[in-house]
Scaffold this active site. Structure first.
Site, short mmCIF file in Angstrom:
data_model
loop_
_atom_site.label_atom_id
_atom_site.label_comp_id
_atom_site.label_asym_id
_atom_site.label_seq_id
_atom_site.Cartn_x
_atom_site.Cartn_y
_atom_site.Cartn_z
CG LEU A 85 -1.77 -1.22 1.47
CD1 LEU A 85 -2.46 -1.12 2.81
CD2 LEU A 85 -2.79 -1.33 0.39
CG ASP A 86 -0.12 4.60 -2.61
OD1 ASP A 86 -0.16 5.05 -3.77
OD2 ASP A 86 -1.13 4.49 -1.89
CB SER A 87 1.08 7.92 1.51
OG SER A 87 0.92 8.58 0.27
NE ARG B 43 0.36 6.56 -6.90
CZ ARG B 43 0.62 5.26 -6.87
NH1 ARG B 43 0.60 4.61 -5.75
NH2 ARG B 43 0.87 4.61 -7.98
#
Lengths: 130, 89
Positions: A85-87, B43
């Site tokens: 998972l990323d932020s 992102r």
């Protein structure tokens, strides 16, 4: 006359309520007054922390059911980045944990949670987690 | 004025929280999904002007979501959606 009837009415109702409490299967030798006092403090009595094993199981479940998480890598000591998972996903995951345990985590605390053990620690020490 | 990573996370969290306040299952899921997709879209964006414009749009969308959650709560359906019942069992 009407006031007297109303006063009598409410007195009778109050007595009836106490009788209902007496029917509950409570432990013996407790007078109605102390039983009523115990009811009033029930909120404090329920503010216990959840069982640690249950917290671990439920938090890991929430992490595993996240669409981007790799369920094989989810362990009690894994960080969210290990799981894939990323932020942004972490923010979403912390929100899911909030919904699962019916708590509201303030932003400052939520930013600090970036791994399974941190999440478990936070929930286990939260007094009103369900 | 560039938005920091913390502010972006704060906006994302605010949008997700606002989404969960909708009484209508469909709108709730849509707002959540759209917020996640929109934030993932920007992102890897490095151009600060684009990031700023996206952040401003995000703030506008948050205001819209706030107003609409109020309106939806006024005119909510009487019967709960089947999806809500299933998820609570």
């Amino acid at each position: 006359m009407r006031h007297a009837v109303r006063a009598l009415h409410s007195c009778v109702l109050r007595r009836l309520q106490v009788q209902v409490q007496l029917d509950l299967p409570l432990k013996a030798s407790v007078t109605p007054v102390t039983r009523w006092c115990r009811r009033m403090f029930s909120d404090e009595a329920h503010a216990t922390h959840l069982d640690r094993g249950e917290v671990v199981a439920r938090v890991l479940d929430v992490v595993k059911t996240h669409p981007k998480a790799d369920p094989t890598k989810v362990t009690e000591s894994a960080s969210f980045q290990d799981v894939g998972l990323d932020s942004l996903d972490t923010v979403e995951l912390v929100m899911s944990i909030e919904e699962e345990f019916a708590v509201a985590i303030p932003d400052a605390e939520a930013d600090k949670i970036s791994s399974c053990p941190e999440a478990i620690e936070y929930i286990a020490s939260h007094p009103s987690a369900k | 004025m560039a938005a920091s990573a913390g502010e972006v996370r704060h906006l994302f969290r605010a949008l997700l929280r606002e989404a969960s306040r909708f009484s209508n299952y469909n709108v709730r899921e849509y707002v959540k999904r759209r917020a996640i997709d929109a934030f993932h879209q920007y992102r890897d964006q490095s151009d600060p002007a684009v990031v700023d414009a996206a952040f401003k749009r995000g703030l506008q969308q948050l205001e819209i979501a706030r107003r609409q959650s109020l309106v939806y709560s006024l005119y909510g359906p009487r019967v709960k959606s089947i999806m809500d019942l299933r998820s609570s069992k």
